[in-house]
Every structure is written in structure tokens, then in C-alpha cells.
Design a protein around this motif. Structure first.
Motif, PDB file in Angstrom:
ATOM      1  N   VAL A   1       0.846  -1.197   0.000  1.00 24.45           N
ATOM      2  CA  VAL A   1       0.000   0.000   0.000  1.00 24.45           C
ATOM      3  C   VAL A   1       0.880   1.246   0.000  1.00 24.45           C
ATOM      4  N   TRP A   2       0.519   2.209  -0.864  1.00 21.22           N
ATOM      5  CA  TRP A   2       1.136   3.535  -0.867  1.00 21.22           C
ATOM      6  C   TRP A   2       0.048   4.547  -0.531  1.00 21.22           C
ATOM      7  N   GLN A   3       0.389   5.517   0.306  1.00 21.26           N
ATOM      8  CA  GLN A   3      -0.623   6.451   0.809  1.00 21.26           C
ATOM      9  C   GLN A   3      -0.022   7.837   1.017  1.00 21.26           C
ATOM     10  N   ARG A   4      -0.829   8.859   0.792  1.00 20.81           N
ATOM     11  CA  ARG A   4      -0.470  10.209   1.224  1.00 20.81           C
ATOM     12  C   ARG A   4      -1.734  11.059   1.308  1.00 20.81           C
ATOM     13  N   TYR A   5      -1.570  12.249   1.913  1.00 22.76           N
ATOM     14  CA  TYR A   5      -2.686  13.173   2.085  1.00 22.76           C
ATOM     15  C   TYR A   5      -2.640  14.255   1.006  1.00 22.76           C
ATOM     16  N   TRP A   6      -3.816  14.661   0.577  1.00 22.16           N
ATOM     17  CA  TRP A   6      -3.965  15.806  -0.321  1.00 22.16           C
ATOM     18  C   TRP A   6      -4.739  16.873   0.446  1.00 22.16           C
ATOM     19  N   ILE A   7      -4.104  18.037   0.663  1.00 21.66           N
ATOM     20  CA  ILE A   7      -4.725  19.102   1.436  1.00 21.66           C
ATOM     21  C   ILE A   7      -4.781  20.358   0.570  1.00 21.66           C
ATOM     22  N   ASN A   8      -5.953  20.671   0.065  1.00 17.09           N
ATOM     23  CA  ASN A   8      -6.152  21.890  -0.723  1.00 17.09           C
ATOM     24  C   ASN A   8      -5.094  22.089  -1.805  1.00 17.09           C
ATOM     25  N   GLY A   9      -4.781  21.028  -2.515  1.00 20.00           N
ATOM     26  CA  GLY A   9      -3.866  21.123  -3.637  1.00 20.00           C
ATOM     27  C   GLY A   9      -2.433  20.753  -3.339  1.00 20.00           C
ATOM     28  N   ARG A  10      -2.093  20.516  -2.069  1.00 12.66           N
ATOM     29  CA  ARG A  10      -0.730  20.134  -1.713  1.00 12.66           C
ATOM     30  C   ARG A  10      -0.722  18.743  -1.101  1.00 12.66           C
ATOM     31  N   SER A  11       0.396  18.038  -1.284  1.00 11.89           N
ATOM     32  CA  SER A  11       0.514  16.665  -0.792  1.00 11.89           C
ATOM     33  C   SER A  11       1.376  16.627   0.468  1.00 11.89           C
ATOM     34  N   PHE A  12       1.013  15.730   1.400  1.00 10.73           N
ATOM     35  CA  PHE A  12       1.741  15.600   2.657  1.00 10.73           C
ATOM     36  C   PHE A  12       1.796  14.125   3.058  1.00 10.73           C
TER      37      PHE A  12
ATOM     38  N   ALA B   1      -0.002  10.063 -11.034  1.00 10.47           N
ATOM     39  CA  ALA B   1      -0.243  10.771  -9.767  1.00 10.47           C
ATOM     40  C   ALA B   1      -0.760  12.180 -10.032  1.00 10.47           C
ATOM     41  N   ALA B   2      -0.216  12.850 -11.065  1.00 11.77           N
ATOM     42  CA  ALA B   2      -0.664  14.206 -11.391  1.00 11.77           C
ATOM     43  C   ALA B   2      -2.137  14.218 -11.798  1.00 11.77           C
ATOM     44  N   ALA B   3      -2.567  13.171 -12.519  1.00 10.44           N
ATOM     45  CA  ALA B   3      -3.965  13.110 -12.942  1.00 10.44           C
ATOM     46  C   ALA B   3      -4.889  12.933 -11.748  1.00 10.44           C
ATOM     47  N   LEU B   4      -4.471  12.128 -10.775  1.00  3.38           N
ATOM     48  CA  LEU B   4      -5.276  11.962  -9.562  1.00  3.38           C
ATOM     49  C   LEU B   4      -5.370  13.281  -8.802  1.00  3.38           C
ATOM     50  N   ASN B   5      -4.255  13.995  -8.691  1.00  2.00           N
ATOM     51  CA  ASN B   5      -4.270  15.291  -8.005  1.00  2.00           C
ATOM     52  C   ASN B   5      -5.152  16.295  -8.740  1.00  2.00           C
ATOM     53  N   THR B   6      -5.075  16.288 -10.074  1.00  2.00           N
ATOM     54  CA  THR B   6      -5.898  17.205 -10.872  1.00  2.00           C
ATOM     55  C   THR B   6      -7.381  16.925 -10.666  1.00  2.00           C
ATOM     56  N   ALA B   7      -7.741  15.636 -10.573  1.00  2.00           N
ATOM     57  CA  ALA B   7      -9.147  15.287 -10.347  1.00  2.00           C
ATOM     58  C   ALA B   7      -9.631  15.823  -9.004  1.00  2.00           C
ATOM     59  N   LEU B   8      -8.790  15.737  -7.986  1.00  2.00           N
ATOM     60  CA  LEU B   8      -9.165  16.276  -6.675  1.00  2.00           C
ATOM     61  C   LEU B   8      -9.248  17.797  -6.721  1.00  2.00           C
ATOM     62  N   GLN B   9      -8.321  18.425  -7.431  1.00  3.72           N
ATOM     63  CA  GLN B   9      -8.335  19.885  -7.547  1.00  3.72           C
ATOM     64  C   GLN B   9      -9.591  20.351  -8.278  1.00  3.72           C
ATOM     65  N   ASP B  10     -10.015  19.588  -9.283  1.00 10.07           N
ATOM     66  CA  ASP B  10     -11.234  19.949 -10.025  1.00 10.07           C
ATOM     67  C   ASP B  10     -12.453  19.911  -9.120  1.00 10.07           C
ATOM     68  N   VAL B  11     -12.513  18.905  -8.221  1.00 13.72           N
ATOM     69  CA  VAL B  11     -13.639  18.821  -7.280  1.00 13.72           C
ATOM     70  C   VAL B  11     -13.655  20.060  -6.387  1.00 13.72           C
ATOM     71  N   ARG B  12     -12.469  20.424  -5.896  1.00 15.51           N
ATOM     72  CA  ARG B  12     -12.389  21.594  -5.021  1.00 15.51           C
ATOM     73  C   ARG B  12     -12.756  22.874  -5.764  1.00 15.51           C
ATOM     74  N   ASP B  13     -12.181  23.070  -6.958  1.00 15.73           N
ATOM     75  CA  ASP B  13     -12.419  24.304  -7.703  1.00 15.73           C
ATOM     76  C   ASP B  13     -13.867  24.407  -8.174  1.00 15.73           C
ATOM     77  N   HIS B  14     -14.476  23.288  -8.491  1.00 19.11           N
ATOM     78  CA  HIS B  14     -15.859  23.304  -8.972  1.00 19.11           C
ATOM     79  C   HIS B  14     -16.799  23.860  -7.913  1.00 19.11           C
ATOM     80  N   ASP B  15     -16.494  23.552  -6.647  1.00 16.97           N
ATOM     81  CA  ASP B  15     -17.383  23.979  -5.567  1.00 16.97           C
ATOM     82  C   ASP B  15     -16.944  25.289  -4.924  1.00 16.97           C
ATOM     83  N   ALA B  16     -15.787  25.826  -5.343  1.00 13.56           N
ATOM     84  CA  ALA B  16     -15.290  27.061  -4.731  1.00 13.56           C
ATOM     85  C   ALA B  16     -16.241  28.229  -4.976  1.00 13.56           C
TER      86      ALA B  16
END
Length: 523
Positions: free
Chosen positions: A443-454, A504-519
């Protein structure tokens, strides 16, 4: 009953008003702290902290009565700092931060309203109140690992063969697991609190006091390691007839009680005689300006106490109200399948949206499992980063047959690294006895917080709180990809690394799109 001296009546009334406002405005924070005392054996000792602090102050009543309270405006600078800590902790849904801030504010108003001299004489009781904060659970994984290390080392030194995997191990007479209840955290927390009180009451020298506190930290750690080893030995030598059920816990508390008693008996040999009573100070005559000064300090304190609550309400008003919706992004060379790769489900609660399934290569080959848990408008019980959100549910195989067997970090070119883990989907005793291959995942895991990874919990918490404070929302997600070690041909890390290198960039972009769509829906 001795009447309250006249110079103390107004300052004590002011202190009561300040504490009453703290109790009213920060009721939820205080109630959460008490709830943890009630439900957690680890912090049950905190129930006695407030009564002990009151008693410790009562012992100094004669010295205090001889003083004239002088409100000190300079101590108020602590309140905005503590208020900022509370606000950041509340935005990040971090109980420890909000509770330390609340106790800190309760303590800070004492020198502000009663004066520095008065606070100095009761400095230890005021500091002792911080033991009421249920803090230290983050040590549990480390304590579990060290207990397992010592137990296995001691068993092998005894001549007993041991097969170990993470915190679980098998010996000829059965299988054992060092779980959270075996970490010794409850012994450690209680020992530190009681040891600190013992040192204060029995020693006059700060050197002796700190030395005994050090002993109170080391003793329960070593005692718990010995306890774990002895329980396994009792089970081994008795054919698992004793030390495996309720008596397992009883033996632990009895052993701990004996060790603590011996520690206090030995410590008492170096106790210092009670010091001479402090000479009574000459009471200063209160000036006509004293009531005005007290009123000024009280007004400023009440304003600073209320400020974090007002800021919190403003931030909450700016939060987006819409519910996010997740969809799997289209990845070239891969086909999305909503059927999960495994029956394993990460133990994350309180999500606003979830994406779970697998990507299958169109050219054939092993699939990659994906789990994304998306969070918005986080609050207590519905936050991304908490001690209960993990890849597996605790350490009880009756609740979750999956167990973590390894952890680490994996780099991905020059990008943010990923947390890694290996999971086993079967009890270790069954694995070693059946001869069959147990289900295993990489398993590989990380957090995505408002466009940044941690990968760091505390960094992700702080960044999320900062974004929310700036009015940018608290959208966050846990991104997990995994591969089957058994059917994947042993190249699971190569598979995951290649998949993430490309997508990985595509997954991040998909999350960013969800955030930006509702902003745009934010008020």
C-alpha cells in the motif's frame, strides 16, 4: 470558616467571572476533555487533577491571605497566543491543541487578575492542571513496538524460538500479539502525574524533583516490558491456562501497583523535611486605583477570551456548503473498474465522498487498487487526520482480520514521497499453521490538502487549519493505491511506482477539479 480578606474579594470575583466566561464559550472543548476522561482508561487519572490542584492551592492559603492582589496587565499577552492556538486546533479538529489552550487560558488569567506574586506561590498547582489534558496517545505505536522488541528479545534470550512479524509473534505453545492495551501508555501517564506530585510534596530541591520525575518516566516503561515478557512466559509454561484472559489484565495492574509502591518507598528515603513557613508579608494598603485597575484588566481579559470564538464563527460562515462528488479520472492505458481489488477497506470515517475501485491495464497484467476518501467541512468525528483513521482498524483481529506488517517511505522522482505499508489479511497463527499463502497487499498512501501533498500528520493538520483560517476551505483527501503481493508476481512496488509516476498528477488534478468546482458556491 475563615472569611475572605477584603483586598481579595474584588480580584476573586473578577477571576470567577473570567473563568465563567471561559466555561461558557469553550464548553464544547471542556466537555470533550471530560468525555475522554470518562471513556478512556488511559486518562482516567485526570479526574483527580482538578481536586488535587484545589487542595494544593488550599495548602498555601495562609501565604496568599497575607498578600495584596495586584492585577498585572502584562500577563494578558498570553491570551491572544493561547486563543490563536485554540483557533488553529479547532479548525484542524485537534483536541489536544484546543484543550491545552483552554487550560492555558484558565491559568493565564490567574496572574493577570490576582498578580504575579500570588501566581508565583501557586505556580505548581496551576501547572499541575495541565495533567488534566488527555495528551500522549501519539506515543502508543512507539510503545507497542518497543514492548514487542523487548518481549521477543527476552524470549529468545530465554531459549524460546520466536517467529515475529511486526508486533505479532509465534512461539511453540501459541501465538501472541502486542496490542495497544499492552503498550503501557496508561501506566506511563498515571506514573508521570503521580510521580510529579510526589516529587513536589517530598523534595525541596528542583534537582531531586526532576530526577524523580525522570525515574517516574523510566520505571513504568521497563516495568511494562517485564510485565509483557512475564505474561507470555506464564502462558507458555502453563500451556496457556493462565495469563490469557481477564487475569492477563489483572496481573498487569497488580504488577504495576507493586512497582509503583516500591518506587515511592525508595523515593521517600531521600525526602526533604518540610521547609520553614514563609514569613508573612506585610499587607500593602490597597489604593483607590485598585478597583479601576482590576476592572480594566478584567475587561481586557474578557475581550481577549471572546475573540477566538468570534473569529471561529466568521471562518465557519465562509465554508462551502455543497457536497463533493468524486469520479475516477480517465487514464490512458488503464480501464476503471468499480469492483475493488481486495476485500480490504481502509478504516477512514466521516468522509464527504469516496472513490473505491481498481485500474486494470488494457494490455493485461496486475491491477492497481485505488481508494480516495474526500473530506469537507471537517469537525470533530468527521476529520481526515485522527488517531482512529488508519489503514487497519486497531489491533483486534476480531474486528479487522487485516494487520500491518511493515511501514516506510517511498520516493517518487523529485516529488513528495509516499507512505508505504504491507498488510496481511489473516491471523499470524493461521498463516504459519495452514501452509497457504495469506492475502497480502503493498500500500502507498499520502494526504492531499487543498492542492498540496503531505505524508506528515501534523504538517497536514497545520496546513489545513491555515487554509481554513484564510477562507480557502478545508477540502482534503487521503489517496491510497495498492497492489496484491501474492498475485502480482512480487513486483508490486515496481507496479505502484510506475503507475504513480505516470498518473499521480492526474489523480491530483481530479481532486483539484472537485475543489475548484465547488469554490464558487462559497458565500
Amino acid at each position: 470558616m475563615t472569611p475572605i480578606p477584603v483586598p481579595w474579594r474584588l480580584p476573586l470575583l473578577a477571576l470567577t467571572l473570567a473563568w465563567a466566561l471561559l466555561a461558557t464559550l469553550y464548553f464544547d472543548t471542556g466537555a470533550a476533555m471530560v468525555h475522554i476522561w470518562d471513556r478512556s482508561e488511559t486518562f482516567a487519572h485526570a479526574w483527580v487533577v482538578p481536586p488535587l490542584a484545589i487542595w494544593l492551592v488550599w495548602r498555601r492559603r495562609a501565604e496568599l491571605a497575607a498578600l495584596t492582589p495586584r492585577p498585572a496587565l502584562r500577563w494578558l499577552w498570553l491570551l491572544p497566543l493561547l486563543g490563536l492556538l485554540w483557533l488553529a486546533g479547532d479548525l484542524a479538529a485537534a483536541h489536544a491543541a484546543t484543550q491545552f489552550a483552554l487550560v492555558g487560558m484558565l491559568v493565564a488569567v490567574v496572574p493577570a487578575l490576582l498578580g504575579t506574586d500570588a501566581a508565583r506561590r501557586i505556580a505548581f498547582p496551576l501547572g499541575f492542571l495541565f495533567f488534566a489534558v488527555p495528551f500522549g496517545d501519539f506515543l502508543t505505536p512507539w510503545l507497542v513496538d518497543r514492548t514487542a522488541d523487548f518481549t521477543v528479545l527476552a524470549l529468545r534470550a530465554t531459549g524460546i524460538p520466536v517467529f515475529r512479524e511486526a508486533t505479532q509473534f509465534v512461539i511453540p505453545t501459541g501465538s501472541w500479539s502486542v496490542v495497544q492495551a499492552c503498550s503501557g501508555i496508561r501506566y506511563l501517564m498515571a506514573s508521570i502525574m503521580v510521580g510529579t506530585l510526589f516529587a513536589y510534596l517530598n523534595y525541596r530541591s528542583n534537582g531531586k524533583r526532576w530526577a524523580f520525575v525522570g525515574v517516574a518516566i523510566i520505571t513504568p516503561l521497563v516495568a511494562n516490558w517485564l510485565r509483557a515478557y512475564m505474561i507470555v512466559m506464564l502462558g507458555h509454561l502453563s500451556g496457556n491456562r493462565i495469563a490469557t484472559g481477564v487475569d492477563h489484565i489483572i496481573y498487569g495492574w497488580v504488577f504495576f501497583g507493586i512497582v509503583m509502591l516500591v518506587m515511592f518507598i525508595i523515593g521517600a528515603r531521600w525526602s526533604d523535611p518540610d521547609g520553614e513557613p514563609a514569613p508573612a508579608a506585610l499587607r500593602e494598603v490597597a489604593s483607590d486605583a485598585a478597583p479601576r485597575r482590576a476592572a480594566t484588566v478584567l475587561s481586557a481579559a474578557l475581550l481577549l477570551i471572546a475573540l477566538p470564538i468570534a473569529l471561529r464563527a466568521q471562518v465557519e460562515h465562509a465554508a462551502p456548503k455543497s457536497t463533493p462528488s468524486l469520479a475516477a479520472p480517465t487514464l490512458p492505458g488503464w480501464t476503471w473498474n468499480v469492483q475493488p481489488l481486495s476485500d480490504w477497506t481502509p478504516h477512514f470515517d466521516g468522509m464527504a465522498a469516496t472513490l473505491r475501485g481498481r485500474y486494470e491495464p488494457t494490455a493485461g497484467g496486475p491491477a492497481v487498487g485505488v481508494f480516495i476518501g474526500y473530506y469537507r467541512n471537517q469537525s470533530y468525528g468527521r476529520q481526515l487526520i485522527t488517531s482512529t483513521n488508519d489503514l487497519v482498524e486497531g489491533d483486534d483481529e476480531r474486528k479487522d482480520p487485516w494487520a500491518r506488517t511493515a511501514s516506510g517511505l517511498a520516493g517518487l522522482d523529485n516529488a513528495q514521497p509516499w507512505l508505504t505499508a504491507e498488510l496481511r489479511g489473516q491471523a499470524l497463527s493461521q498463516v504459519t499453521g495452514s501452509g497457504e499463502l495469506a492475502p497480502r497487499l503493498r500500500v502507498w498512501q499520502r494526504y492531499w490538502i487543498n492542492g498540496r501533498s503531505f505524508t506528515s500528520d501534523w504538517q497536514a493538520k497545520l496546513y489545513g487549519a491555515w487554509c481554513k483560517l484564510l477562507g480557502q476551505g478545508d477540502d482534503a483527501a487521503v489517496v491510497i493505491v495498492y497492489a496484491d503481493k501474492v498475485t502480482g508476481g512480487g513486483d508490486d512496488d515496481v507496479l505502484l511506482r510506475g503507475f504513480l509516476h505516470q498518473h499521480a498528477a492526474a489523480l491530483n488534478t481530479a481532486l483539484q477539479d472537485v475543489r475548484d468546482h465547488d469554490a464558487a458556491h462559497r458565500p
